[in-house]
Structure formats: C-alpha cells, structure tokens
Design a protein around this motif. Sequence first.
Motif, short mmCIF file in Angstrom:
data_model
loop_
_atom_site.label_atom_id
_atom_site.label_comp_id
_atom_site.label_asym_id
_atom_site.label_seq_id
_atom_site.Cartn_x
_atom_site.Cartn_y
_atom_site.Cartn_z
N PRO A 172 -55.26 10.59 -0.82
CA PRO A 172 -55.41 9.13 -0.70
C PRO A 172 -54.42 8.53 0.31
O PRO A 172 -53.35 9.09 0.57
CB PRO A 172 -55.13 8.62 -2.11
CG PRO A 172 -54.34 9.70 -2.77
CD PRO A 172 -54.73 10.99 -2.11
N ASP A 173 -54.80 7.36 0.86
CA ASP A 173 -53.93 6.69 1.82
C ASP A 173 -52.62 6.25 1.16
O ASP A 173 -51.59 6.18 1.83
CB ASP A 173 -54.64 5.47 2.41
CG ASP A 173 -55.78 5.90 3.35
OD1 ASP A 173 -55.70 7.02 3.90
OD2 ASP A 173 -56.73 5.11 3.51
N ALA A 174 -52.66 5.95 -0.13
CA ALA A 174 -51.44 5.54 -0.85
C ALA A 174 -50.40 6.66 -0.82
O ALA A 174 -49.20 6.39 -0.75
CB ALA A 174 -51.78 5.16 -2.28
N PHE A 175 -50.86 7.91 -0.85
CA PHE A 175 -49.91 9.02 -0.79
C PHE A 175 -49.21 9.06 0.56
O PHE A 175 -48.00 9.31 0.63
CB PHE A 175 -50.61 10.36 -1.03
CG PHE A 175 -49.72 11.52 -0.70
CD1 PHE A 175 -48.68 11.87 -1.54
CD2 PHE A 175 -49.89 12.23 0.47
CE1 PHE A 175 -47.83 12.91 -1.22
CE2 PHE A 175 -49.05 13.27 0.80
CZ PHE A 175 -48.02 13.62 -0.05
N TYR A 176 -49.97 8.81 1.64
CA TYR A 176 -49.35 8.81 2.96
C TYR A 176 -48.29 7.72 3.07
O TYR A 176 -47.26 7.90 3.72
CB TYR A 176 -50.40 8.68 4.06
CG TYR A 176 -51.14 9.97 4.31
CD1 TYR A 176 -50.52 11.04 4.95
CD2 TYR A 176 -52.45 10.15 3.90
CE1 TYR A 176 -51.18 12.23 5.18
CE2 TYR A 176 -53.13 11.33 4.12
CZ TYR A 176 -52.49 12.38 4.77
OH TYR A 176 -53.14 13.56 4.99
N GLU A 177 -48.53 6.57 2.45
CA GLU A 177 -47.52 5.50 2.44
C GLU A 177 -46.26 5.97 1.72
O GLU A 177 -45.14 5.71 2.18
CB GLU A 177 -48.09 4.25 1.78
CG GLU A 177 -49.19 3.60 2.58
CD GLU A 177 -49.87 2.46 1.84
OE1 GLU A 177 -49.30 1.96 0.84
OE2 GLU A 177 -50.98 2.08 2.26
N GLU A 178 -46.43 6.67 0.62
CA GLU A 178 -45.28 7.22 -0.13
C GLU A 178 -44.54 8.25 0.73
O GLU A 178 -43.31 8.28 0.76
CB GLU A 178 -45.79 7.88 -1.41
CG GLU A 178 -44.73 8.52 -2.25
CD GLU A 178 -45.29 9.28 -3.43
OE1 GLU A 178 -44.53 10.06 -4.03
OE2 GLU A 178 -46.48 9.12 -3.76
N LEU A 179 -45.30 9.07 1.44
CA LEU A 179 -44.69 10.09 2.30
C LEU A 179 -43.92 9.45 3.45
O LEU A 179 -42.81 9.88 3.77
CB LEU A 179 -45.78 11.04 2.82
CG LEU A 179 -45.32 12.24 3.63
CD1 LEU A 179 -44.37 13.11 2.82
CD2 LEU A 179 -46.52 13.06 4.07
N TYR A 180 -44.49 8.41 4.08
CA TYR A 180 -43.79 7.69 5.16
C TYR A 180 -42.49 7.08 4.63
O TYR A 180 -41.45 7.13 5.30
CB TYR A 180 -44.66 6.58 5.74
CG TYR A 180 -45.73 7.06 6.68
CD1 TYR A 180 -45.43 7.82 7.79
CD2 TYR A 180 -47.07 6.73 6.47
CE1 TYR A 180 -46.41 8.26 8.65
CE2 TYR A 180 -48.06 7.16 7.32
CZ TYR A 180 -47.73 7.93 8.41
OH TYR A 180 -48.71 8.36 9.26
N ALA A 181 -42.53 6.49 3.42
CA ALA A 181 -41.33 5.89 2.83
C ALA A 181 -40.26 6.97 2.60
O ALA A 181 -39.07 6.74 2.87
CB ALA A 181 -41.67 5.19 1.53
N TYR A 182 -40.66 8.13 2.12
CA TYR A 182 -39.72 9.22 1.89
C TYR A 182 -39.12 9.70 3.21
O TYR A 182 -37.91 9.92 3.30
CB TYR A 182 -40.41 10.38 1.17
CG TYR A 182 -39.48 11.53 0.91
CD1 TYR A 182 -38.61 11.50 -0.17
CD2 TYR A 182 -39.46 12.64 1.75
CE1 TYR A 182 -37.73 12.54 -0.40
CE2 TYR A 182 -38.59 13.68 1.52
CZ TYR A 182 -37.72 13.64 0.44
OH TYR A 182 -36.85 14.67 0.23
N VAL A 183 -39.93 9.84 4.23
CA VAL A 183 -39.45 10.30 5.54
C VAL A 183 -38.47 9.29 6.13
O VAL A 183 -37.42 9.66 6.66
CB VAL A 183 -40.63 10.55 6.50
CG1 VAL A 183 -40.17 10.71 7.92
CG2 VAL A 183 -41.42 11.76 6.04
#
Length: 98
Positions: A74-85
């Motif tokens: 899901p796109d929400a996961f990519y947002e979480e991944l960007y925040a972590y990075v």
Amino acid sequence: MKKRKIPMRKDLLTDTMQPKKSLVRVVIDKEQNISVDPTGKKPGRGAYVSLDPEKIKFAQEKGILQRSLGSKVPDAFYEELYAYVDHQKARKELFGDQ
C-alpha cells in the motif's frame, strides 16, 4: 585484537552487497501486513532496502518490493518508509556513523 566481521546483506534496490547497518529490513508477516523492521528480528519474509529516498521512489514506481514480497504494497507503507529514511538520515547527520 581480532577484527569483527561486518554482516553483509543484499540490497534489493541496487542488487549489491552492503553492510547490514546501512540498510533497513522490510518484512511481511503471515497476515500479509507489511512493515519496516528496524531491529531485523520480526518474524516473516524480509527484504533489505537502502536508505536512499530516490531508490525507494524508483522501487515504488516499478513495483520491486511488491514482486519480492509477493503481495500488494500500500501507498501508506511507502509514506512510513520515507518517514523512517528521513529520520535515519537526520540521525546520521547529527551523530555521524556509529
């Protein structure tokens, strides 16, 4: 003094071997929940990705994680991944390599 072995993992995005500390593990569990695994100890199928926002964006466009994990990401996961990075990048700038 004996030199310590540095654990190496294959980066899914660049297809190169890199030190485990410079990568983040993405894991999918039995219930098909996809999450970022900073400890590297969550159960499930994992894939290591580099901490580079440009490469993550490329992976999102091409569906690289989706193919590797075998499930819709899901796109929400990519947002979480960007925040972590972003958090890890800021941390590295503040504290340096540790």
